[in-house]
Design an enzyme around this catalytic site. Structure first.
Site, mmCIF file in Angstrom:
data_model
loop_
_atom_site.group_PDB
_atom_site.id
_atom_site.type_symbol
_atom_site.label_atom_id
_atom_site.label_comp_id
_atom_site.label_asym_id
_atom_site.label_seq_id
_atom_site.Cartn_x
_atom_site.Cartn_y
_atom_site.Cartn_z
ATOM 1 N N GLU A 183 0.810 -1.213 0.000
ATOM 2 C CA GLU A 183 0.000 0.000 0.000
ATOM 3 C C GLU A 183 0.846 1.266 0.000
ATOM 4 O O GLU A 183 0.515 2.243 -0.672
ATOM 5 C CB GLU A 183 -0.961 -0.019 1.187
ATOM 6 C CG GLU A 183 -2.013 -1.118 1.128
ATOM 7 C CD GLU A 183 -2.883 -1.036 -0.135
ATOM 8 O OE1 GLU A 183 -3.006 0.061 -0.726
ATOM 9 O OE2 GLU A 183 -3.427 -2.078 -0.545
ATOM 10 N N HIS A 279 -6.552 -5.926 -10.343
ATOM 11 C CA HIS A 279 -5.899 -6.889 -9.456
ATOM 12 C C HIS A 279 -5.746 -8.252 -10.128
ATOM 13 O O HIS A 279 -4.807 -8.989 -9.831
ATOM 14 C CB HIS A 279 -6.694 -7.080 -8.163
ATOM 15 C CG HIS A 279 -6.709 -5.882 -7.259
ATOM 16 N ND1 HIS A 279 -7.595 -4.854 -7.435
ATOM 17 C CD2 HIS A 279 -5.948 -5.569 -6.170
ATOM 18 C CE1 HIS A 279 -7.398 -3.952 -6.479
ATOM 19 N NE2 HIS A 279 -6.409 -4.352 -5.717
#
Length: 360
Positions: A183, A279
């Site tokens: 992240e 993703h």
């Protein structure tokens, strides 16, 4: 690096140039799929559904903010005055208001987040020579206990946010070091190429975070490229009931389509679905990097990650880059860092996943 400022505000006005660009560790497709799975208990399905709706709400803010970041003329510049990044921790107390209440003395999960975030900063500094996500010493804020049973973690564009998980499919979302590294790397990408979060550029955006997150985890544990655990994304956030069903991770960069992945991915360019979530399609460049690093041998935080980082800071990397364009830049960087041998290994890795390479 210091403990949080109890005033609840970031100590440096430099934080204001960031714009929100939410990027999440758990794909929306996984949340949606298991929220409809009759084999999952009702409470967990409700948590997954609520997380999916909240995730989609936050994702809806992405494009306008991505463009704003892209137009920042200083995003490539380290600047004359660089700073030592400080950390700030907050408790959302199961609400959605950010950043939450300032935490003055980290303990338990807050201490885990503080320590792991500090290691990510150290990794970027010592391995890649980068000073925080913006290369200027940007302060890093982290909020825990976001919403109720929230099954995700995300980079908001200015800070990290972690949910607690539902306890059945996911546990606390900060328990995987690679998730924190993943992240925070979205913050790095935001300050460099600002890769568009759709199509192949979006898959590259996610893949870059997987790459740096897993290599950070390998560096943290001193694992060689041959250690299978080093290529798993999100192994630490899988709850015991999910592990009992055979799910060891969200994604596996060596075997993206493996059944032990909660979110299996295609491994070949020919298998990509252009309408799929970013993703899913990130499995192809993920496998390319893992193949390249394993061929190079030793430790992935050696030449392999330096080649990828050199590509990420290359101003020739467009915000709408294709796999082919990105691959071509990595091959050029490989020659610079390891000569003809490393370059051949890099080219072979992209060939293995079926990406058509640009003409030399």
């Amino acid at each position: 690096m210091s403990f949080p400022d109890t005033s609840g505000h970031l100590s440096d006005e430099r934080a204001l140039h960031f714009r929100s660009m939410c990027c999440f560790i758990v794909p929306p497709g996984v949340l949606k799929k298991y929220s409809r799975d009759p084999g999952v208990d009702a409470a967990t399905r409700k948590s997954l559904q609520d997380t999916y709706l909240e995730t989609e709400r936050l994702r809806g803010l992405r494009e306008a903010h991505r463009i704003a970041t892209l137009r920042d003329p200083e995003r490539f510049l380290a600047g004359a005055a660089v700073h030592v990044p400080q950390q700030h921790l907050f408790d959302c107390m199961h609400r959605k208001g950010l950043p939450g209440k300032a935490v003055a003395a980290p303990a338990g999960g807050f201490k885990t987040v503080f320590d792991t975030t500090a290691k990510v900063v150290e990794f970027y500094k010592t391995v890649l020579g980068r000073n925080s996500v913006d290369n200027k010493g940007f302060d890093l804020a982290s909020s825990l206990h976001y919403s109720k049973s929230y099954d995700n973690a995300f980079w908001s564009g200015s800070q990290m946010v972690y949910g607690d998980g539902d306890g059945k499919l996911f546990g606390e979302m900060y328990l995987s070091p690679d998730v924190i590294g993943h992240e925070l790397t979205h913050g790095v990408t935001q300050n460099l190429s600002a890769l568009r979060y759709e199509g192949e550029s979006g898959a590259l955006n996610e893949s870059i975070s997987d790459v740096f997150g897993t290599v950070f985890n390998q560096w943290l544990n001193n694992w060689p490229v041959t250690e299978p655990r080093g290529w798993l994304v999100g192994a630490g956030i899988m709850a015991p009931p999910a592990q009992a069903k055979g799910f060891t991770c969200l994604r596996d960069m060596v075997q993206p389509s493996a059944k032990h992945c909660l979110s299996p991915q295609p491994e070949l360019y020919s298998q990509l679905d252009p309408t799929a979530d970013v993703h899913e399609n990130s499995g192809v460049p993920n496998k390319a990097f893992a193949t390249f690093a394993r061929a190079a041998g030793g430790q992935a935080w050696g030449n392999a990650i330096k080649v990828w980082y050199d590509t990420c800071i290359n101003r020739a990397l467009r915000s709408d880059a294709t796999f082919s364009e990105f691959a071509g830049l990595t091959i050029a960087s490989a020659l610079k860092f390891g000569g003809a041998t490393l370059q051949a290994q890099c080219r072979s890795a992209w060939n293995e996943v079926g990406v058509v390479l640009p003409n030399p």
